[in-house]
Write a protein that holds these residues in place. Structure first.
Motif, PDB file in Angstrom:
ATOM      1  N   LEU A   1       0.828  -1.206   0.000  1.00  0.00           N
ATOM      2  CA  LEU A   1       0.000   0.000   0.000  1.00  0.00           C
ATOM      3  C   LEU A   1       0.865   1.259   0.000  1.00  0.00           C
ATOM      4  O   LEU A   1       0.608   2.204  -0.764  1.00  0.00           O
ATOM      5  CB  LEU A   1      -0.924   0.009   1.221  1.00  0.00           C
TER       6      LEU A   1
ATOM      7  N   TYR B   1      -1.015   4.274  -1.741  1.00  0.00           N
ATOM      8  CA  TYR B   1      -2.275   4.250  -1.000  1.00  0.00           C
ATOM      9  C   TYR B   1      -1.993   4.655   0.455  1.00  0.00           C
ATOM     10  O   TYR B   1      -2.087   3.848   1.389  1.00  0.00           O
ATOM     11  CB  TYR B   1      -2.897   2.854  -1.063  1.00  0.00           C
TER      12      TYR B   1
ATOM     13  N   HIS C   1      -4.815   4.346   3.122  1.00  0.00           N
ATOM     14  CA  HIS C   1      -5.017   2.943   3.485  1.00  0.00           C
ATOM     15  C   HIS C   1      -3.884   2.474   4.403  1.00  0.00           C
ATOM     16  O   HIS C   1      -4.115   1.789   5.403  1.00  0.00           O
ATOM     17  CB  HIS C   1      -5.048   2.059   2.231  1.00  0.00           C
TER      18      HIS C   1
END
Length: 611
Positions: free
Chosen positions: A400, A405, A408
């Motif tokens: 991630l 991300y 996240h």
């Protein structure tokens, strides 16, 4: 009765205290005697063998596996010999005696048995690596002996032909010798023995496959490919694992980024020689997928799926591993996703996940399928799907963070990015020190922090941080950033700078930031508009991409086959199937391609409910 059949279990060892006890326990289930030939152990191997009922013999190691094994054969008194390595055990040892007894009654002419050997990685939860057939059971006949100092092979006296049975479905052996923490030492040992043999006798055809294995293990891919190709052309082929050299060559070509057409040529040749090995058909489909030949890719992948569904797990030249099966499901999932078949893509994802719980391609498909859910729902689903162990959770968090991300990552790990966290705490001097030491020469890191900060609610601290960080950007990018702040069009001649900063915004920015940035586009050339549209399309920002397709004048030379094809795909991804059909029709009037045919077929299926 089976009890009347005598079986000798033989093994040669050197410092095998790690494995010898489990080997002996396994052998006791089927053997009448256990022959252990020690070649110079300095650990407890010999003592453990004696205490567990083995007959132990000691000889001097001469860098020759055949000599040591032939000495063991001389000590054996059984009707049959089971000659396994110390890191090999039968999965069902209780079946060995009954199987050999049936051979005595029904196939007395057989004298050699090849059985399935399953390579597993004991350092990765016994993950299966490969399967192959090899000789591990044979009659204790005078004249049967091993040859070759390494990768020894069983021969009959006078080079008479052996009467061999290939057993694909019983007597499986678990082999841990290629586990992550063992394989390097084994490759180094084999390479040293090979080189000694080559120095004494010259390089010969039977060396090629083993040299390819060694160099592949060392990561010297060009040399491994060279020897794999020589082995493929050689007259000598390993029975039960002749496809290994195609596997090595194909893997080397992929990792060395050989042109897809060259990889396809090798895969096609391998498929012709080994038509029952579905992994080649899968990789052919993957090559088509990479070439965006969607119809050919789907046809190849479905053909491989049908083959796998029809048969049992193969061994050696019929073996298809979990990685290749996962690749099949992953690519099929991407194809279904492109066709807006979300249910089909989800089923493919589940099948891929069963085979490889964590994989780059699987995670990418997963993120595409859940992109419309809330952040908390996405993280919850990820935990449910992929985080059965701490190791898996750590891998997912790293993935991630690596792929941008960040929200996240922060929610799942509880940790914010170090640099971003320092900036938020107003510790500007610390921020300067880190960036000067770490990110001055890392443009992407500087841009990433700037973009993340710019997305936060405006305040004085944020403004100071952005001003400070802008000073670390090259002058050209700082000028484009200023245009973005002031919402001024970027001059036409500055497109290359616009694109450079834009790539970082596409990677790290929010949807609102990306949309605002697109408004800066100046009087760019048609070719530049199409290039930027393609970058947006690759990030699935199709509504923004369409703005740039629409900006290209109709009489521009850039309005060609590729223009209408990509414009049609853009509209297809926006669920505008009628407009997509018109674009595809214009493309068809200018040329043809497998990609166009695939999208036209998919689009027609989507139009039917609207007709």
């Amino acid at each position: 009765m089976p009890e009347k059949l005598r079986i000798s279990a033989c093994v040669i060892v050197k410092n095998e205290e790690r494995d010898i006890v489990s080997w002996l326990a396994n052998a006791k289930a089927y053997a009448d005697e256990m022959i252990v030939v020690d070649t110079g152990s300095t650990d407890k191997t010999r003592d453990l063998a004696r205490r567990n009922g083995a007959k132990v013999f000691a000889i001097k190691w001469q860098d020759d596996f055949s000599k040591a094994k032939n000495y063991a054969i001389e000590q054996a008194s059984g009707d049959w010999i089971a000659f396994l390595d110390a890191d090999e055990t039968f999965l069902q040892p209780e079946l060995v005696r009954e199987y050999l007894y049936r051979l005595e009654k029904d196939a007395a002419q057989l004298n050699v048995l090849m059985v399935p050997i399953i390579n597993v990685d004991e350092d990765n939860q016994d993950a299966e690596q490969s399967r192959f057939l090899n000789v591990r059971l044979f009659r204790n006949h005078m004249g049967l002996c091993y040859r070759n100092p390494v990768h020894e092979t069983l021969y009959a006296a006078g080079n008479q032909e052996l009467c061999i049975r290939e057993e694909n479905h019983a007597l499986h052996i678990r082999h841990t010798g290629y586990s992550s923490n063992r394989v390097h030492a084994k490759v180094m040992r084999n390479y040293r023995i090979l080189q000694a043999d080559i120095a004494a006798n010259g390089e010969q055809e039977h060396h090629y496959r083993y040299l390819a294995d060694c160099y592949y293990g060392f990561g010297k891919l060009e040399v491994a490919l060279h020897y794999a190709m020589l082995a493929i052309k050689a007259n000598l082929q390993a029975k039960g694992s002749a496809s290994d050299m195609y596997d090595t060559a194909i893997n080397c070509m992929e990792m060395l980024s050989y042109p897809i057409d060259e990889q396809l040529k090798m895969l096609t040749e391998a498929r012709q020689r080994f038509p029952k090995k579905s992994s080649y058909q899968i990789k052919i489909g993957h090559c088509y997928f990479q070439q965006e030949k969607w119809t050919e890719a789907q046809k190849s992948l479905l053909s491989a799926l049908e083959e796998l569904s029809a048969g049992q797990v193969g061994n050696g030249d019929e073996y298809t591993g979990n990685e290749d099966k996962a690749l099949l499901w992953q690519d099929l999932g991407q194809l279904y996703y492109r066709q807006h078949d979300i249910e089909g893509a989800g089923k493919c994802l589940n099948e891929a996940r069963k085979l490889l719980p964590l994989d780059e391609g699987i995670l990418t498909l997963f993120m595409q399928l859940i992109q419309d859910r809330s952040l908390s729902e996405q993280c919850g689903t990820m935990l449910e799907y992929f985080c059965q162990t701490t190791e898996q959770r750590n891998y997912l968090q790293q993935w991630l963070e690596r792929h941008g991300y960040l929200q996240h990552y922060e929610m799942m790990s509880g940790n914010k990015d170090e640099i971003y966290a320092i900036a938020q705490r107003e510790e500007l001097m610390d921020l300067y020190k880190i960036l000067e030491g770490k990110a001055v020469n890392n443009l992407s890191e500087s841009c990433r922090i700037l973009i993340v900060l710019a997305a936060q609610p405006e305040n004085l601290l944020q403004a100071k941080q952005i001003i400070a960080l802008k000073k670390m950007l090259p002058a050209e990018l700082a000028a484009i950033w200023s245009c973005w702040e002031r919402q001024e069009n970027v001059p036409a001649e500055r497109y290359s700078d616009f694109k450079l900063l834009g790539n970082y915004i596409l990677e790290w920015g929010t949807n609102a930031q990306i949309a605002d940035y697109c408004q800066l586009a100046g009087d760019f050339t048609p070719e530049e508009c199409l290039e930027w549209a393609g970058l947006l399309q690759a990030q699935r920002k199709n509504d923004l991409a369409w703005q740039f397709y629409s900006a290209v004048p109709a009489d521009s030379p850039a309005v060609n086959f590729d223009f209408w094809l990509q414009a049609g795909i853009c509209q297809y991804e926006m669920d505008s199937y009628e407009v997509a059909a018109e674009c595809f029709a214009r493309a068809a009037s200018l040329g043809c391609s497998g990609e166009l045919e695939a999208y036209q077929a998919w689009n027609e299926r989507r139009l039917k409910p609207h007709g």
